[in-house]
Structures are given as structure tokens and as C-alpha cells.
Design a protein around this motif. Structure first.
Motif, PDB file in Angstrom:
ATOM      1  N   UNK A  54       0.845  -1.188   0.000  1.00 23.84           N
ATOM      2  CA  UNK A  54       0.000   0.000   0.000  1.00 23.84           C
ATOM      3  C   UNK A  54       0.883   1.242   0.000  1.00 23.84           C
ATOM      4  N   UNK A  55       0.416   2.347  -0.555  1.00 24.74           N
ATOM      5  CA  UNK A  55       1.147   3.614  -0.420  1.00 24.74           C
ATOM      6  C   UNK A  55       1.169   4.060   1.035  1.00 24.74           C
ATOM      7  N   UNK A 203      -1.334   5.088  -7.575  1.00 27.32           N
ATOM      8  CA  UNK A 203      -2.323   5.704  -8.451  1.00 27.32           C
ATOM      9  C   UNK A 203      -1.738   6.442  -9.644  1.00 27.32           C
ATOM     10  N   UNK A 204      -0.436   6.378  -9.872  1.00 24.95           N
ATOM     11  CA  UNK A 204       0.178   7.085 -10.999  1.00 24.95           C
ATOM     12  C   UNK A 204       0.114   6.236 -12.259  1.00 24.95           C
ATOM     13  N   UNK A 226       1.262  10.889 -13.833  1.00 17.88           N
ATOM     14  CA  UNK A 226       0.290  11.658 -13.055  1.00 17.88           C
ATOM     15  C   UNK A 226      -0.797  10.733 -12.515  1.00 17.88           C
ATOM     16  N   UNK A 227      -1.573  11.257 -11.585  1.00 20.69           N
ATOM     17  CA  UNK A 227      -2.766  10.559 -11.124  1.00 20.69           C
ATOM     18  C   UNK A 227      -3.950  11.085 -11.923  1.00 20.69           C
ATOM     19  N   UNK A 276      -0.018  -3.374  -8.894  1.00 17.29           N
ATOM     20  CA  UNK A 276      -0.674  -2.183  -9.404  1.00 17.29           C
ATOM     21  C   UNK A 276      -2.099  -2.466  -9.837  1.00 17.29           C
ATOM     22  N   UNK A 277      -2.620  -1.614 -10.731  1.00 23.11           N
ATOM     23  CA  UNK A 277      -4.015  -1.728 -11.170  1.00 23.11           C
ATOM     24  C   UNK A 277      -4.057  -1.612 -12.688  1.00 23.11           C
ATOM     25  N   UNK A 278      -4.696  -2.584 -13.311  1.00 26.53           N
ATOM     26  CA  UNK A 278      -4.993  -2.496 -14.738  1.00 26.53           C
ATOM     27  C   UNK A 278      -6.378  -1.883 -14.906  1.00 26.53           C
TER      28      UNK A 278
END
Length: 729
Positions: A54-55, A203-204, A226-227, A276-278
Motif C-alpha cells: 500500500x502507499x 495511483x500514478x 500523473x494521477x 498495481x491496477x490495470x
């Protein structure tokens, strides 16, 4: 444990080893998130040192935790047990403050990190929302193994790792894909009719296809790094960032629809994993009835969702503070780390000056210089912000010196946030956050700190009122108990009093020991029903009446009868129990009379104790003409008579007869002749976890074989645990 011939880990290598071991534990348990806390030592404060999955901003409210914080990891460390939270509903029920800041579906385990040398801290593991509500046998074994490995690393080190202000981050895995695989995947995504975006855990944007850039309405070169909710105005509403946070924490797919002006509707589908997130982006051909309505125009510079949740967390925490000390500790341990500050000065307005009520990160001589500064706005920035009601932020020493030339000379800090604490136009005080280095305050920091100032003002004002009332209550409570018990040849006396934690309520327990003549003494113990000032006033009147009648020579039954008539004349709505004992040291006997009080205990010799059968009369204040039977029993040399209030034996859910019998067994088992240590033996230990519903008072009277040598007078213990011998030079 490492062998004696193996080198111990240095602090730096230990730090890296802990991060690697945390990542191994996360992978081995199938968790998605891991957080390692270490104790700061004497203070017991838990510091987040490593975070995996997690961040860091997600854990900002919990980077430093006092040992009593109402969060799972603090409970696990303090109570040395594993805490398991099976889902969001259980989290909301058991830890509502944590649930308010992380309102996402996930499971959590908090485990104490206990080694051979000491309890080092705690481990937090989080699992995706789609797992069973209870851990499997494999998960339990993997958790135990991971905790054991972390504890072994700490046990084998020559010194603990350095505790930095911010946690270090470690990825749960470090898989390197061949370059040709990345190129092939990129070519594949470019051929699809839908947009593809890759986000890291913070989130980048790390990749987006040409189609995705076209659908989002901005070139890839302007979006990479960027986010999305920061780079695209139409995604600026905090609800869109919250979708990302839901995906990261829960590790579950999330989908939502957003409108790109003027009327392009896009569907976003988030697919998270440990790296991460796709994101899949597809257009909607038309706006249908079940689509969400267009979002409102973006407000200028909205605070990130993380800041909003942080404010919710801190606001909830401030509502739970009771004393000024609680407020100071909360600001020092949670608000300072959340905003990267190192120093705190919390002052209260008093008679035109700011009196420091708490501080953190300052030397004593600096605090002395800052204490009791004038509220004159020409001299201090604190007075200025209190007069205007507007916070002031200074990014460096030059900026504050331009307005207040003397201010930088007061301390060695480099940046300041002065927050006025005002309630309905009334100045309460000032909260100053300071930094060891220059610090530019962002717009969202200023907004959140400004909102926080109002909450701190209410908490401080409420806490100061509580502290004032509590001091008055303590003085009143102390006045109800004898400040000193008489020294009686042939009689040893010990007393203890414990409150049940009724806050500002004054308990109704009372006791006294009176010297009637050289060979006769009297002892009384009682309990007025209820708590508060009315009960306290009645307690004082009863104690005075008993004292007067006993010293005038009245028999035990007459003492209670006359005191009962006094209560009837006062027409009080409160009742009281009372037990009066007249002790004849020459004849070795005691005469007892009871007004509905719990029966006393008698230990005639070590190993033998009994519950005395004393026929009780009615409670004081019920019947004007009540009679009180007397009971006389032998009190041989060495015997101990134990008088107590019902708070000691009345425990919710347990029969009082059983607890009284257990108390007699404790008295019999006490082999120490000293009545003070014996009284401590009868009290419930603080670690027992038993919740007593009422105050507890214990009075022990031990008949000596021969008149004892003159002892120093006994005075009330300031800690509230009853009289103890007063030290003499």
C-alpha cells in the motif's frame, strides 16, 4: 537464534532484512498488505517502520500509535494476543474509528511481535475481500512462521533498527519481465478497440494505450506519471479517487461511469493485484437511465480523498479525548506525523496570556521561554492569530521574521503553523505545529489544518473543564476519607480504596477507625447508594454522626439507630449500608452491628477464614424506628477482621455468595502478617480484566498479641489505594 559464532546484524542490515522478511510473510500468507510496527521503547509508542502493498499515505493516521490507541495492532501488542477482523462489518463494530478511515472490504490480522528478549512490536496483515471470514490452517501457520522469523531477526541484532519519521516501502514481489514480453503486450493492447491504462499502487499512470489517451482527451506525454483525478479536471471529484482506494485496499475489481465533458460517457474498470491496477476504459454509446448523474463542477483545489479520510479519523479521535493530557498525546502521536511536523506547543488562553498546557519536540528551556507569553498581537504570532481567528503559516524563518522579528529567536524550528483555537468567538488557546526544516504548506494541508483547529479547540476546552472538575472531585473524595488513622496499641490497621472509574462521580464508600480509650477502638465502613455531590454530602454527614455517637460512648446498635434517625430527619432520597464494630482489645472480642451491609470476614489464624454471620438490620434511612441486632465474636491475638464494601464481591454475572466465599479463601491463604500487604492481596489485580461495577473499600484490623511498638501515623495514599505509613526523618 543465531549461534554464538555468527555475527550479529547491524542496525542498517537489520532494517533491510526486516523489509525482506515482511515481503516474504506477505507472499507466504497470501496477504495483500503488510505493516511492521516497532515499539519506541520506554514510551511503548508503536512506530510504523515497513509497509508492503500500500502507499504510505493510506497508513498516515497510524504511523505512530500510543499503546492505548483503539486500533487492532495496539490491542494485539498490549494484550499479547492475535486480533482477527473478518470483514468490514466486524471492523465497524469493533473498531469504528479505523472503519471510518478505511471503509473498504478487507480482512485483517494484528499479531504481537514477541521474541526471546522482549516484545518488539506488532505485525498487521490484510487480505482481499473475497477470502473466507476466518483464517485457514495454512494461513495461521504461515502467519506464525512469519512472526517468528521477524522476531528472530530482532533478537539476533546488536541494536534495534533506526526509527525514521516515515515508513519504508517494500514491494510484495519483484518480478522482472523480459523486454520483448512488454513490447508484445503493448502491441496487443494497441490493437484493441478499448483503452488500457496501468496504474501503480500509488495511483500514478505507468502506461496508457493510444486509444485510452484519445478517450481521456489528453496526450500520453501529459498523463504519464500523473494521477488521473489530479490531471483531468472532470475526474477531480473525490468520489473517483475513492474508487481507486477501494480497489487498492480490497484487491477486488471496481467499476464506475464518469462523464467527460461535454457528453462523453466512459466506463472505467479497475483490476488490482499486488503490483498495481490495470484499468479498462470503454465508451458508452448513450446515457441511459441507470447511469450516475453528471458530477458537479470541480471545486478549486479539493483535498485528496486521503486527506478527507485523515480528517475523519482525527476528528473521531479528538471526540474520544477526555483530559488535556489525552489531547496533547493525540496531537503529538497522530496529528504531527500526519502532517510531517516535529514540534508541538499547545497553549490555553488565561488572564491575557498563553499558558502552555502541553508540548512535544522542544527542550525544557525553550518551553520556559515560550510559556505565559502575552496575547498582545504586536509581540507574538499566536496572539495575532487568536485576535483575527485566522491561521498563519510560515514556510521558513525569513517569512516569520518579516512580520515578527523576535519570533525566530524563541526556538530553533524552521517552519510553523499557528492554529487559533476559538469557540463561538471566544479564544480558547493556540496550537503551534513546527518543523525542523523549511516546509511549504500545500493548499489541502492548510484547509485540513484549519478545519482541525476548530475540533482541537472543542477538545481542549472540554478537556480543561473535565480536568478542573476532576481535581475538585478528587479533593472532595479525599475529604470523605480519614487523612490519618489512629495508632492503637495492640491493633494493626490497613485500608485500601479503589474507584470504579465513574469519571467525575464521587463514590459513596466511607470508613473510619476511632480510638475510644486505651483498650477499646471502633471501626466503621459503609456505602451510600449512588454517586455524585449529593451522595458525597450524605456520606460526610453519616461519617460525622457515627464519629460523634461512638466517641460519646453509645453501644454499636445505638450508634446505627441514632445515625438512622439523622438520615430520616434529613429526608434524603438516598439509602446507605453501614457496619459498625466495637473492638475490646483487653477481652479480645468484637461487637458488630450491621445496617444491611455485606458480612465481614474473620481469619482466626493463617489458613482459616470464615464469613461471619451478622444479623443485619435495615439500611439507614428506611425505617425511623429500626432496631439493629448486635453480634459478639472472639478476636484472639493474631486474628484479622476484614471489613469491605459490596464492590469487592458484586461482579456482574457472578453470584455474590460465591465471590464472598472466594474472598474468604484469599484471606485465609494470605500468609503475610502485615495487614497492608494482606489488603493488597485481597484487591483484584489490574491485569485481571474483571470489571467491577462499584467502588471498592477494604479495611483490615489485626489484633496483636501484645501492644505493638508505637508506629508512625498512617496517612491517606495519594494514589487512592488507602492509608500507608507516613515516612519520618
Amino acid at each position: 537464534m543465531a549461534g554464538t559464532d555468527e555475527p550479529l546484524l547491524s542496525a542498517a542490515s537489520l532494517d533491510d532484512a526486516l523489509g525482506a522478511s515482511l515481503a516474504d510473510t506477505v507472499r507466504g500468507t497470501g496477504a495483500s498488505v503488510g505493516a511492521l510496527y516497532l515499539s519506541e521503547g520506554a514510551t511503548g509508542v508503536l512506530r510504523l517502520v515497513w509497509l508492503c502493498g500500500l502507499p504510505a499515505e493510506f497508513f498516515a493516521p497510524w504511523q505512530r500509535l500510543p499503546p492505548t490507541a483503539p486500533v487492532p495492532v495496539a490491542d494485539a501488542v498490549r494484550e499479547d494476543r492475535q486480533v482477527w477482523i473478518g470483514g468490514q462489518d466486524e471492523m465497524a463494530r469493533r473498531y469504528p474509528r479505523t472503519a471510518a478511515v478505511l471503509p473498504y472490504p478487507f480482512a485483517l490480522a494484528a499479531i504481537p511481535l514477541t521474541g526471546a528478549r522482549r516484545r518488539w512490536g506488532g505485525l498487521v496483515l490484510m487480505w482481499p475481500a473475497d477470502r473466507p471470514r476466518r483464517p485457514t490452517a495454512h494461513e495461521r501457520h504461515a502467519v506464525t512462521t512469519g512472526v517468528r522469523n521477524l522476531a528472530r531477526l530482532l533478537d539476533d541484532s546488536d541494536q534495534p533498527p533506526p526509527l525514521s519519521d516515515r515508513p519504508r516501502l517494500v514491494p510484495p514481489n519483484a518480478v522482472t519481465r523480459p523486454a520483448q514480453t512488454d513490447l508484445a503486450a503493448s502491441d496487443y493492447l494497441e490493437r484493441l478497440p478499448e483503452g488500457a491504462v496501468s496504474l501503480d499502487l500509488e495511483g500514478r499512470i505507468t502506461y496508457l494505450s493510444t486509444t485510452a489517451a484519445r478517450l481521456l482527451g489528453r496526450g500520453a506525454e501529459r498523463l504519464l506519471g500523473t494521477r488521473p483525478w489530479e490531471a483531468l479536471a472532470w475526474l477531480g471529484d473525490p468520489v473517483y479517487e475513492d474508487h481507486y482506494r477501494t480497489a487498492v485496499v480490497s484487491r477486488s475489481p471496481v467499476a464506475f461511469t464518469a462523464r467527460r465533458p461535454p457528453d462523453h460517457w466512459l466506463v472505467f474498470e479497475f483490476y488490482p493485484d499486488t503490483s498495481g491496477i490495470s484499468v479498462r476504459v470503454t465508451p458508452r454509446a448513450e446515457h441511459v437511465a441507470d447511469d450516475p448523474p453528471p458530477v458537479a463542477a470541480r471545486r478549486p483545489s479539493p483535498a485528496p480523498t486521503g486527506r478527507l479520510y485523515q480528517l475523519v479519523h482525527l476528528a473521531a479521535a479528538l471526540t474520544e479525548t477526555v483530559t488535556v493530557r489525552d489531547v496533547v498525546e493525540l496531537i503529538a502521536h497522530q496529528i504531527l506525523p500526519a502532517f510531517g511536523a516535529q514540534g508541538l506547543v499547545l497553549s490555553a488562553a488565561d488572564a491575557g496570556r498563553l499558558k502552555i498546557t502541553g508540548h512535544h519536540g522542544y527542550d525544557a528551556d525553550v518551553v520556559e521561554r515560550l510559556d505565559a507569553l502575552s496575547l498582545d498581537t504586536r509581540l507574538t504570532p499566536a496572539g495575532d492569530v487568536l485576535a483575527s481567528g485566522t491561521p498563519a503559516f510560515f514556510t521558513d524563518r525569513a517569512e516569520i521574521a518579516a512580520r515578527y522579528p523576535k519570533a525566530p529567536l524563541m526556538s530553533d524550528k524552521e517552519a510553523w503553523a499557528f492554529l487559533p483555537l476559538v469557540i463561538s468567538g471566544r479564544p480558547v488557546g493556540c496550537c503551534v505545529l513546527s518543523y525542523d526544516r523549511p516546509h511549504p504548506f500545500t493548499a489541502d494541508e492548510r484547509a485540513v489544518l484549519t478545519s482541525l483547529a476548530g475540533l482541537i479547540a472543542q477538545a481542549l476546552d472540554r478537556a480543561r473543564l473535565y480536568d478542573t472538575q476532576h481535581r475538585l472531585v478528587r479533593e472532595l473524595q479525599r475529604a470523605l476519607m480519614p487523612r490519618a488513622l489512629p495508632v492503637l496499641p495492640g491493633l494493626d490497621v490497613a485500608a485500601r480504596s479503589l474507584t470504579a472509574g465513574h469519571g467525575l462521580d464521587v463514590g459513596g464508600d466511607f470508613y473510619d477507625v476511632l480510638r475510644l480509650d486505651d483498650t477499646t477502638a471502633a471501626a466503621v465502613i459503609g456505602d451510600v447508594e449512588g454517586h455524585g455531590v449529593t451522595a458525597a454530602a450524605l456520606t460526610g454527614q453519616i461519617r460525622t454522626a457515627v464519629h460523634a455517637h461512638a466517641t460519646a460512648g453509645a453501644a454499636p446498635d445505638e450508634v446505627l439507630a441514632r445515625t438512622n434517625r439523622l438520615l430520616a430527619d434529613l429526608d434524603s432520597e438516598l439509602l446507605a449500608s453501614c457496619l459498625f464494630a466495637r473492638i475490646d482489645l483487653a477481652r479480645h472480642r468484637v461487637t458488630l452491628a450491621s445496617a444491611g451491609h455485606v458480612p465481614p470476614l474473620l481469619r482466626r489464624a493463617p489458613g482459616r477464614a470464615e464469613v461471619l454471620t451478622v444479623e443485619p438490620g435495615p439500611l439507614l434511612g428506611i425505617d425511623l424506628h429500626a432496631r439493629y441486632p448486635v453480634t459478639t465474636v472472639a478476636l484472639p491475638p493474631g486474628a484479622v477482621l476484614a471489613l469491605y464494601t459490596d464492590g469487592l464481591v458484586e461482579i456482574p454475572g457472578i453470584d455474590a455468595t460465591r465471590t464472598t466465599r472466594r474472598l474468604a479463601e484469599l484471606l485465609a491463604a494470605g500468609d503475610d502478617p502485615d495487614p497492608h500487604r494482606l489488603a493488597d492481596h485481597l484487591l483484584p489485580p489490574a491485569s485481571s480484566g474483571v470489571q467491577h461495577a462499584d467502588d471498592i473499600t477494604v479495611l483490615l484490623l489485626r489484633a496483636a498479641g501484645t501492644p505493638a511498638a508505637r508506629r508512625p501515623p498512617v496517612t491517606a495514599d495519594r494514589a487512592g489505594r488507602g492509608p500507608r505509613p507516613e515516612a519520618r526523618p
